[in-house]
Design an enzyme around this catalytic site. Structure first.
Site, PDB file in Angstrom:
ATOM      1  N   SER A   1      52.780  44.171  36.695  1.00  0.00           N
ATOM      2  CA  SER A   1      52.850  43.048  37.630  1.00  0.00           C
ATOM      3  C   SER A   1      54.271  42.524  37.828  1.00  0.00           C
ATOM      4  CB  SER A   1      51.900  41.959  37.150  1.00  0.00           C
ATOM      5  OG  SER A   1      51.835  40.927  38.086  1.00  0.00           O
ATOM      6  N   HIS A   2      54.503  41.301  37.429  1.00  0.00           N
ATOM      7  CA  HIS A   2      55.793  40.639  37.673  1.00  0.00           C
ATOM      8  C   HIS A   2      56.779  40.866  36.534  1.00  0.00           C
ATOM      9  CE1 HIS A   2      52.878  38.290  35.542  1.00  0.00           C
ATOM     10  NE2 HIS A   2      53.858  37.688  34.932  1.00  0.00           N
TER      11      HIS A   2
ATOM     12  N   ASP B   1      55.207  39.818  44.235  1.00  0.00           N
ATOM     13  CA  ASP B   1      55.639  40.315  42.923  1.00  0.00           C
ATOM     14  C   ASP B   1      55.586  41.846  42.853  1.00  0.00           C
ATOM     15  OD1 ASP B   1      52.877  40.659  42.843  1.00  0.00           O
ATOM     16  OD2 ASP B   1      52.777  40.318  40.686  1.00  0.00           O
TER      17      ASP B   1
ATOM     18  N   ASP C   1      53.557  44.206  41.867  1.00  0.00           N
ATOM     19  CA  ASP C   1      52.407  44.976  42.362  1.00  0.00           C
ATOM     20  C   ASP C   1      51.756  44.344  43.591  1.00  0.00           C
ATOM     21  OD1 ASP C   1      51.526  42.860  40.789  1.00  0.00           O
ATOM     22  OD2 ASP C   1      49.648  43.853  40.300  1.00  0.00           O
TER      23      ASP C   1
ATOM     24  N   ASP D   1      50.377  41.355  44.274  1.00  0.00           N
ATOM     25  CA  ASP D   1      49.230  40.438  44.306  1.00  0.00           C
ATOM     26  C   ASP D   1      49.639  38.971  44.300  1.00  0.00           C
ATOM     27  OD1 ASP D   1      49.989  40.512  41.681  1.00  0.00           O
ATOM     28  OD2 ASP D   1      48.011  40.982  40.862  1.00  0.00           O
ATOM     29  N   ARG D   2      50.899  38.683  43.926  1.00  0.00           N
ATOM     30  CA  ARG D   2      51.338  37.277  43.926  1.00  0.00           C
ATOM     31  C   ARG D   2      52.129  36.937  45.183  1.00  0.00           C
ATOM     32  NH1 ARG D   2      53.341  35.471  37.939  1.00  0.00           N
ATOM     33  NH2 ARG D   2      51.417  36.044  36.872  1.00  0.00           N
TER      34      ARG D   2
ATOM     35  N   LYS E   1      43.888  39.201  43.786  1.00  0.00           N
ATOM     36  CA  LYS E   1      44.689  38.292  44.581  1.00  0.00           C
ATOM     37  C   LYS E   1      45.560  39.141  45.493  1.00  0.00           C
ATOM     38  CE  LYS E   1      47.700  37.609  40.584  1.00  0.00           C
ATOM     39  NZ  LYS E   1      47.157  37.389  39.257  1.00  0.00           N
TER      40      LYS E   1
HETATM   41  C1  G1P Z   1      49.509  35.120  34.008  1.00  0.00           C
HETATM   42  C2  G1P Z   1      49.040  33.956  34.851  1.00  0.00           C
HETATM   43  C3  G1P Z   1      47.605  34.162  35.278  1.00  0.00           C
HETATM   44  C4  G1P Z   1      47.479  35.494  35.996  1.00  0.00           C
HETATM   45  C5  G1P Z   1      48.047  36.621  35.144  1.00  0.00           C
HETATM   46  C6  G1P Z   1      48.090  37.933  35.903  1.00  0.00           C
HETATM   47  O1  G1P Z   1      48.727  35.215  32.849  1.00  0.00           O
HETATM   48  O2  G1P Z   1      49.197  32.732  34.162  1.00  0.00           O
HETATM   49  O3  G1P Z   1      47.206  33.104  36.093  1.00  0.00           O
HETATM   50  O4  G1P Z   1      46.145  35.777  36.291  1.00  0.00           O
HETATM   51  O5  G1P Z   1      49.379  36.307  34.742  1.00  0.00           O
HETATM   52  O6  G1P Z   1      48.887  37.869  37.049  1.00  0.00           O
HETATM   53  P1  G1P Z   1      49.176  34.607  31.430  1.00  0.00           P
HETATM   54  O7  G1P Z   1      50.505  35.240  31.105  1.00  0.00           O
HETATM   55  O8  G1P Z   1      49.327  33.132  31.628  1.00  0.00           O
HETATM   56  O9  G1P Z   1      48.073  34.973  30.482  1.00  0.00           O
HETATM   57 ZN    ZN Z   2      50.997  41.006  39.999  1.00  0.00          ZN
END
Ligand code: G1P
Ligand code: ZN
Length: 554
Positions: free
Chosen positions: A124-125, A288, A290, A292-293, A387
């Site tokens: 992801s990010h 981000d 991938d 989704d954000r 998302k």
């Molecule tokens: C974080 C975000 C959460 C999101 C997840 C995946 O998780 O807070 O809302 O669903 O990334 O993108 P966390 O690191 O808080 O467990």
């Molecule tokens: Zn992501």
């Protein structure tokens, strides 16, 4: 589709013995996420993938979707997973050119092809590259992240694994679309962008958006060198005819150019400065790693993600796909209650779920909600089961095109109607797990004794560790975050991240509601100062972490 049939590579099934199971393959908030180096260790990736193929229902004879955000390790993982899928009797794998597939586009492909699920390769990010992170995310047949029952079973399987199955064969080419075969398993390499764009065209009125942005409403989109580049270029510069250069950092790089592909004010600073300091753009957005954000910005205006969900909900009928209204909405527990106020006004249900997109799955599948979102820059709807960053950007543009106003005008109108939920998240990253657990556990022990105590100008109404019962399957998920709820509607929440890979990350969520006739123009950090000071004292954050301030403030 042009197709070139390559001769089948019969190979043979090889059983590879593991000397011992890997003890650290428990999936977190979204799949198994570790350093790239860990994933490169001998048999590490294979062990987790073997467990997926042993547990995911329908593997033998099923269709699987496979792709990722293009980060370092993406193509190697695709090769390994294809050869393991063939060894487990998968009938067909749909993968994409260069292995590029955003998370929401992957979710759509799973649904569209009646696949048994998908494997999406992304952290992801989190940063990428050999020194960054990698991840393997499993999605189910509904297109959404695997529910906990499935990820727990996958983890349990990794703990007893003694071998994995794989076909010995040469990697297939992902450089162009085509059809291949591995040990009798079909592999379709498709363009990972096309189907997603088609879906967006069904949901939105592109002509109206295009005409709006062409009349003195310049937009900038930052793909942060990650997966959304090719999608955004086709959408914005292609179909919507925004000028070339609208999409910045639009070529996916395996290390994201050394950047953190996280669309927030810290990591997407270049774009934030363009909108918040510069004067050339009326609208800015970023996604981000991938895809989704999303982060939404207007000229001189940052849209808090919790507010974004509320604005989309309040104005959903501007979008053709939601013109007849919404069935209901949901937000994760730490997300502000801004959307609750709108839902109440609309007379629809608003659900509060634990953090993580998987908890929206049952509500979406059962038709109880249409939109959902999280404070962590995630918004989505029932069009997929993830998302969806670009969908959110298009949604915003469609609303602005209908209302013919600026982002800041829309926000002020919204607050003047519904009141404002001042909101901020303070992250303390890379702290020692021992200290984080200590801090969390000591606060949890204090909670029952807090009720009635004064706190930041109000008093504590309720304090607990959030527990959730799924309204559809009645499953219970507890230990989802420490909540302190005040009598004036303010909230402070503490959680430990489930997606970090280095030590622990403490997240502190702060929220204060001001009625529509109150002061709606304060600086959020100022408006939340009382809560910030009190929680620091109560949970001993500065003292225990040794950090004078959070690493990231959103
Ligand atoms: C974080 C975000 C959460 C999101 C997840 C995946 O998780 O807070 O809302 O669903 O990334 O993108 P966390 O690191 O808080 O467990
Ligand atoms: Zn992501």
């Amino acid at each position: 589709m042009s197709s070139s049939i390559f001769p089948s590579q019969p190979g043979e099934i090889k059983k590879v013995q593991l000397s011992a199971p890997f003890s650290d393959q428990k999936p977190g908030t979204s799949g198994l996420r570790k350093s790239s180096r860990r994933f490169e260790e001998l048999h590490y990736l294979e062990s987790f993938v073997e467990a997926i193929f042993q547990i995911l229902p329908g593997v033998n004879g099923g269709t699987l979707v496979l792709g990722g955000d293009g980060r370092y390790g993406n193509k190697r993982a695709i090769d390994v997973i294809l050869r393991m899928a063939a060894a487990h009797g998968v009938e067909k794998v749909i993968t994409t050119t260069d292995g590029i597939l955003s998370t929401p586009a992957g979710s759509h492909l799973i649904r569209q092809n009646n696949a048994i699920g998908g494997i999406i390769l992304s952290a992801s990010h989190n940063s990428g590259g050999p020194d960054g992170d990698f991840g393997v995310k499993v999605n189910g047949a509904n297109g959404g992240p695997a529910p906990e029952s499935l990820t727990n079973a996958i983890y349990a399987c990794t703990q007893t694994l003694s071998e994995y199955k794989i076909i010995d064969s040469a990697p297939i080419s992902l450089s162009s679309i085509g059809q291949h075969s591995i040990f009798g398993m079909r592999v379709e390499v498709i363009d990972g962008v096309e189907d997603y764009i088609d879906l967006m065209q069904k949901l939105f009125d592109f002509d109206r958006i295009s005409s709006f942005i062409s009349h003195n409403f310049p937009i900038a989109f930052d793909a942060l060198n990650a997966v959304t580049g090719p999608y955004a270029t086709r959408l914005f510069e292609g179909i919507l005819q925004a000028p070339v250069g609208t999409v910045r950092n639009g070529i996916p790089l395996s290390d994201f150019g050394g950047c953190h592909p996280d669309p927030n004010l810290t990591y997407a600073k270049e774009l934030a400065d363009l909108l918040l300091i510069g004067n050339s753009y009326a609208f800015g957005a970023a996604c981000d790693g991938d895809g989704d954000r999303n982060m939404i910005l207007g000229r001189g205006c940052f849209v808090n993600p919790s507010d974004s969900l509320a604005v989309l909900t309040a104005n959903a009928t501007c979008v053709p796909a939601y013109a007849t209204g919404l069935a209901g909405v949901a937000r994760s527990m730490p997300t502000s209650a801004a959307v609750d106020v709108v839902a109440q006004d609309l007379g629809i249900c608003c659900f509060e779920t634990p953090t993580g997109w998987k908890f929206f799955g049952n509500l979406l599948d059962s038709g109880q909600i249409t939109l959902c979102g999280e404070e962590s820059f995630g918004t989505g709807s029932d069009h997929v089961r993830e998302k969806d960053g670009l969908w959110a950007v298009l949604f915003w543009l469609q609303i602005l095109a209908e209302k013919k106003c600026s982002v800041s005008e829309l926000m002020s109108q919204h607050w003047r109607r519904f009141g404002r939920h001042y909101y901020s998240r303070h992250d303390y990253e890379s702290i020692s797990s021992e200290i984080a657990n200590d801090l969390y556990e000591s606060l949890e022990l204090k909670l029952p004794k807090l009720i009635g105590n004064s706190f930041a100008g109000s008093s504590i109404k309720h304090a607990d560790n959030f527990s959730y019962q799924d309204p559809v399957d009645s499953s219970i998920t507890d230990g989802q975050g420490l909540r302190i709820l005040l009598n004036d509607g303010s909230r402070v929440i503490l959680r430990l991240s489930g997606t970090g890979t280095k030590g622990a990350t403490l997240r502190v969520y702060l929220e204060r509601f001001v009625e529509s006739n109150g002061d709606l123009t304060q600086n959020p950090q100022q408006a939340l100062l009382g809560l910030i000071t009190e929680i620091d004292q109560l949970a001993n954050i500065t003292k225990l972490t040794g950090m004078a301030k959070p690493t990231v403030i959103t």
